[in-house]
Design a protein around this motif. Structure first.
Motif, short mmCIF file in Angstrom:
data_model
loop_
_atom_site.label_atom_id
_atom_site.label_comp_id
_atom_site.label_asym_id
_atom_site.label_seq_id
_atom_site.Cartn_x
_atom_site.Cartn_y
_atom_site.Cartn_z
N PHE A 63 0.86 -1.19 0.00
CA PHE A 63 0.00 0.00 0.00
C PHE A 63 0.89 1.24 0.00
CE2 PHE A 63 -2.55 -3.35 1.85
CZ PHE A 63 -3.75 -3.20 1.17
N ALA A 64 0.78 2.04 -1.05
CA ALA A 64 1.58 3.27 -1.11
C ALA A 64 1.18 4.19 0.04
CB ALA A 64 1.34 3.95 -2.46
N ASP A 65 2.17 4.87 0.62
CA ASP A 65 1.91 5.76 1.76
C ASP A 65 1.00 5.07 2.79
OD1 ASP A 65 3.29 7.79 0.36
OD2 ASP A 65 1.44 8.30 -0.70
N PRO A 66 1.45 3.94 3.35
CA PRO A 66 0.53 3.12 4.14
C PRO A 66 -0.04 3.81 5.38
CG PRO A 66 2.80 2.36 4.39
CD PRO A 66 2.80 3.38 3.30
N HIS A 67 0.65 4.83 5.90
CA HIS A 67 0.13 5.49 7.10
C HIS A 67 -0.79 6.67 6.77
CE1 HIS A 67 2.37 3.00 9.92
NE2 HIS A 67 3.34 3.03 9.01
N GLU A 68 -0.95 6.94 5.48
CA GLU A 68 -1.90 7.99 5.06
C GLU A 68 -3.30 7.38 4.96
OE1 GLU A 68 -1.14 11.33 3.92
OE2 GLU A 68 0.71 10.89 5.03
N PHE A 69 -4.29 8.13 5.44
CA PHE A 69 -5.67 7.65 5.37
C PHE A 69 -6.26 8.05 4.02
CE2 PHE A 69 -10.22 7.81 6.25
CZ PHE A 69 -10.39 6.59 6.88
N LYS A 70 -6.37 7.07 3.12
CA LYS A 70 -6.82 7.37 1.75
C LYS A 70 -7.92 6.40 1.32
CE LYS A 70 -2.40 9.02 -0.09
NZ LYS A 70 -1.28 8.66 -1.00
N PRO A 71 -9.18 6.72 1.65
CA PRO A 71 -10.28 5.81 1.26
C PRO A 71 -10.33 5.54 -0.24
CG PRO A 71 -11.05 7.51 2.76
CD PRO A 71 -9.65 7.88 2.39
N GLU A 72 -9.83 6.48 -1.05
CA GLU A 72 -9.90 6.31 -2.50
C GLU A 72 -9.13 5.10 -3.01
OE1 GLU A 72 -8.87 8.96 -0.86
OE2 GLU A 72 -6.96 9.70 -1.61
N ARG A 73 -8.27 4.52 -2.16
CA ARG A 73 -7.60 3.26 -2.55
C ARG A 73 -8.63 2.21 -2.93
NH1 ARG A 73 -2.57 3.40 0.27
NH2 ARG A 73 -2.71 4.75 2.08
N PHE A 74 -9.80 2.28 -2.27
CA PHE A 74 -10.79 1.23 -2.43
C PHE A 74 -11.89 1.60 -3.43
CE2 PHE A 74 -8.77 0.36 1.62
CZ PHE A 74 -8.48 -0.99 1.47
N LEU A 75 -11.72 2.72 -4.16
CA LEU A 75 -12.67 3.03 -5.23
C LEU A 75 -12.53 1.97 -6.32
CD1 LEU A 75 -12.31 6.91 -5.61
CD2 LEU A 75 -14.28 5.64 -4.70
N ARG A 76 -13.64 1.68 -6.98
CA ARG A 76 -13.65 0.59 -7.95
C ARG A 76 -12.49 0.71 -8.96
NH1 ARG A 76 -19.31 -0.91 -10.36
NH2 ARG A 76 -19.54 -1.44 -8.19
N GLU A 77 -12.22 1.94 -9.40
CA GLU A 77 -11.20 2.11 -10.45
C GLU A 77 -9.78 1.85 -9.92
OE1 GLU A 77 -13.42 4.40 -9.49
OE2 GLU A 77 -12.57 6.41 -9.39
N ASN A 78 -9.61 1.80 -8.60
CA ASN A 78 -8.26 1.57 -8.04
C ASN A 78 -8.08 0.16 -7.47
OD1 ASN A 78 -7.61 4.23 -8.61
ND2 ASN A 78 -8.37 4.96 -6.63
N LEU A 79 -9.13 -0.64 -7.52
CA LEU A 79 -9.06 -1.96 -6.85
C LEU A 79 -7.99 -2.87 -7.44
CD1 LEU A 79 -12.77 -2.86 -6.06
CD2 LEU A 79 -10.99 -2.05 -4.51
N ASP A 80 -7.67 -2.68 -8.74
CA ASP A 80 -6.64 -3.54 -9.36
C ASP A 80 -5.27 -3.30 -8.74
OD1 ASP A 80 -8.46 -4.73 -10.97
OD2 ASP A 80 -7.97 -3.57 -12.77
N ASP A 81 -5.09 -2.17 -8.05
CA ASP A 81 -3.79 -1.89 -7.41
C ASP A 81 -3.60 -2.70 -6.14
OD1 ASP A 81 -3.39 -0.05 -9.39
OD2 ASP A 81 -3.98 1.68 -8.17
N ILE A 82 -4.67 -3.28 -5.61
CA ILE A 82 -4.57 -4.04 -4.36
C ILE A 82 -4.28 -5.50 -4.69
CG2 ILE A 82 -5.78 -4.75 -2.25
CD1 ILE A 82 -7.30 -2.08 -2.44
#
Ligand code: HEM
Length: 118
Positions: A56-75
């Motif tokens: 997870f990039a910048d793991p200590h940053e609170f970024k809900p947008e990581r879990f937006l549908r368009e970003n799910l492939d990054d997980i």
């Protein structure tokens, strides 16, 4: 409510309540060339995976947008495990998320939340 979903997922990434799960090997196994005999205890460090910058990039940053549908492939698979996975994962996870949403909505209807001075 896609943003509420992403918010809850990010809360459970940064502050997961089950920080690790354990398993015991039921047969002799090789893992990346390392021999692990039957009976070995294995720890799956959920919280450490969630905060690993390799996952997870910048793991200590609170970024809900990581879990937006368009970003799910990054997980990457098996790096986000708030309810574990596989045949013994949490059977109450959908109920738990429903309860979280219900409680959050009740609190937001009744109280105003403001950042503290620090
Ligand atoms: C935010 C709330 C919750 C979290 C973070 C959570 C997390 C987990 C995790 C990580 C496991 C897997 C343990 C493992 O793999 O060894 C688990 C298992 C389990 N959870 Fe939850 N849980 C939550 C809420 C609930 C609720 C509300 C229920 C029931 C209504 C529930 C019932 C269970 C049961 C019965 C298991 C064992 C499943 C099995 O061994 O087959 N959990 N939970």
């Amino acid at each position: 409510m896609p943003f509420l979903d992403t918010f809850i997922k990010e809360v459970m990434r940064v502050n997961c309540s089950v920080t690790r799960v354990d398993r015991m090997l039921t047969k002799d196994t090789y893992l990346e060339g390392i021999y692990l005999p039957k009976g070995t205890s294995i720890v799956i460090p959920i919280w450490a995976l969630h905060l690993d910058p390799d996952h997870f990039a910048d793991p200590h940053e609170f970024k809900p947008e990581r879990f937006l549908r368009e970003n799910l492939d990054d997980i990457k698979p098996y790096t986000y495990l708030p309810f574990s996975t596989g045949p013994r994962n949490c059977i109450g996870m959908r109920f738990a998320v429903l309860e979280l949403k219900y409680t959050l909505v009740k609190l937001l209807c009744r109280y105003e939340f403001v950042p503290c001075k620090d």
